[in-house]
Design a protein around this motif. Structure first.
Motif, PDB file in Angstrom:
ATOM      1  N   VAL A 161     -65.809  32.285   0.873  1.00 21.97           N
ATOM      2  CA  VAL A 161     -66.059  31.654   2.030  1.00 21.97           C
ATOM      3  C   VAL A 161     -67.013  30.502   1.571  1.00 21.97           C
ATOM      4  N   THR A 162     -66.834  29.393   2.170  1.00 19.47           N
ATOM      5  CA  THR A 162     -67.470  28.260   1.622  1.00 19.47           C
ATOM      6  C   THR A 162     -68.000  27.545   3.150  1.00 19.47           C
ATOM      7  N   GLU A 163     -68.728  26.324   2.868  1.00 21.51           N
ATOM      8  CA  GLU A 163     -69.017  25.571   4.262  1.00 21.51           C
ATOM      9  C   GLU A 163     -67.793  25.134   5.146  1.00 21.51           C
ATOM     10  N   ILE A 167     -60.730  32.088   2.090  1.00 21.86           N
ATOM     11  CA  ILE A 167     -59.799  32.770   1.827  1.00 21.86           C
ATOM     12  C   ILE A 167     -59.699  34.131   2.173  1.00 21.86           C
ATOM     13  N   ILE A 168     -58.742  34.589   2.840  1.00 22.72           N
ATOM     14  CA  ILE A 168     -58.519  35.815   3.190  1.00 22.72           C
ATOM     15  C   ILE A 168     -57.362  36.484   2.599  1.00 22.72           C
ATOM     16  N   GLU A 169     -57.477  37.696   2.014  1.00 29.93           N
ATOM     17  CA  GLU A 169     -56.407  38.578   1.702  1.00 29.93           C
ATOM     18  C   GLU A 169     -56.012  39.398   2.664  1.00 29.93           C
ATOM     19  N   VAL A 170     -54.745  39.585   2.916  1.00 31.23           N
ATOM     20  CA  VAL A 170     -54.288  40.711   3.808  1.00 31.23           C
ATOM     21  C   VAL A 170     -53.125  41.327   3.332  1.00 31.23           C
ATOM     22  N   THR A 181     -47.811  44.589  -0.144  1.00 32.84           N
ATOM     23  CA  THR A 181     -47.150  43.163   0.290  1.00 32.84           C
ATOM     24  C   THR A 181     -48.608  42.259   0.904  1.00 32.84           C
ATOM     25  N   THR A 182     -48.693  41.074   0.141  1.00 33.40           N
ATOM     26  CA  THR A 182     -50.136  40.520   0.435  1.00 33.40           C
ATOM     27  C   THR A 182     -49.690  39.185   0.933  1.00 33.40           C
ATOM     28  N   GLN A 183     -50.588  38.515   1.730  1.00 28.64           N
ATOM     29  CA  GLN A 183     -50.704  37.060   1.999  1.00 28.64           C
ATOM     30  C   GLN A 183     -52.062  36.919   1.724  1.00 28.64           C
ATOM     31  N   MET A 184     -52.242  35.566   0.997  1.00 26.94           N
ATOM     32  CA  MET A 184     -53.529  35.312   0.593  1.00 26.94           C
ATOM     33  C   MET A 184     -53.621  33.747   1.419  1.00 26.94           C
ATOM     34  N   ILE A 185     -54.557  34.037   2.739  1.00 30.28           N
ATOM     35  CA  ILE A 185     -54.396  33.004   3.591  1.00 30.28           C
ATOM     36  C   ILE A 185     -55.597  31.867   3.235  1.00 30.28           C
ATOM     37  N   THR A 186     -55.561  30.709   2.769  1.00 31.27           N
ATOM     38  CA  THR A 186     -56.514  29.678   2.859  1.00 31.27           C
ATOM     39  C   THR A 186     -56.676  29.011   3.985  1.00 31.27           C
TER      40      THR A 186
END
Length: 244
Positions: A161-163, A167-170, A181-186
């Motif tokens: 997490v920046t200004e 990036i969240i991993e689900v 099964t994963t999604q890396m969400i930016t």
């Protein structure tokens, strides 16, 4: 094949950002370990990717070749110093579409788990055994599954997490198929970007059985590239299998 079952799927989706995400991982301990096993023989990296390990290993004088299903990954390798001279075969790593013999075959960074069934992982072991020298070594680096990471077979984690970005991993876990099964969400100023990953994990004893059926025996298992002892508390392992 389409989607996760396509051998090129992961590499094609991650090639552009792979080094940014994993570039902080120091390859030198792995290179030292692998160079010692390869000696003056040929080495083959399965899922060679952008050359994070293969390039410094080749720079040490080891004759390294590679296999990767993703042309996008190999293009990144070719753009790096020394990347043009490494022979890379485009193809499915489970089938090991090259001719041996090799003194060393290696598959690191949990990449074996990118083969999404037990049958595909077992096929990889059998294919590796086919191209190894008698006495040759197959080295894998894998995590030890920890199912306590999941709550009701789900997991959500903030990776960064920046200004101006996050990036969240689900992830969702299928305990019957041993699959995550994963999604890396930016999310940033350019919008939202999805980087999908699927794995099928195996426990060390399961891997040992696959190896045994392929004609390979476990000759060493360590908790890290520095050869620390592997114990019940270890969260990962470097396993070395040898062809008879």
């Amino acid at each position: 094949m389409v989607g996760f079952d396509d051998p090129a799927f992961y590499g094609d989706h991650w090639a552009a950002v792979y080094d940014d995400h994993h570039g902080r991982a120091d390859p030198r301990p792995a290179v030292e370990f692998l160079a010692d096993l390869a000696g003056d023989g040929r080495a083959l990296e399965l899922a060679i990717g952008t050359g994070r390990v293969a390039l410094p290993l080749a720079a040490r004088g080891t004759a390294v070749e590679g296999v990767d299903a993703s042309a996008a990954m190999v293009e990144r390798l070719r753009a790096k110093p020394g990347g043009q001279v490494i022979l890379v075969t485009l193809g499915d790593m489970a089938q090991v579409p090259v001719s041996g013999p090799f003194r060393l075959v290696y598959l690191i960074f949990n990449t074996l788990f990118g083969l999404l069934s037990q049958a595909r992982q077992a096929e990889c072991f059998a294919s590796v055994a086919r191209v190894l020298d008698p006495g040759g070594m197959f080295v894998i680096e894998c995590f030890v599954p920890d199912l306590t990471r999941f709550d009701h077979d789900q997991r959500v984690q903030a990776r960064s997490v920046t200004e101006d970005s996050a990036i969240i991993e689900v992830s969702v876990h299928d305990r019957v198929r041993q699959r995550v099964t994963t999604q890396m969400i930016t999310m940033d100023g350019r919008g939202m970007h999805l980087r999908p990953v699927a794995i099928r994990y195996s426990y060390p004893a399961e891997l040992d059985l696959m190896a045994e059926r392929a004609g390979l025996r476990l000759s060493g298992r360590y908790a890290g590239w520095d050869r620390r002892p592997f114990t019940s508390a270890s969260d990962g392992h470097i396993s070395v299998y040898q062809r008879a």
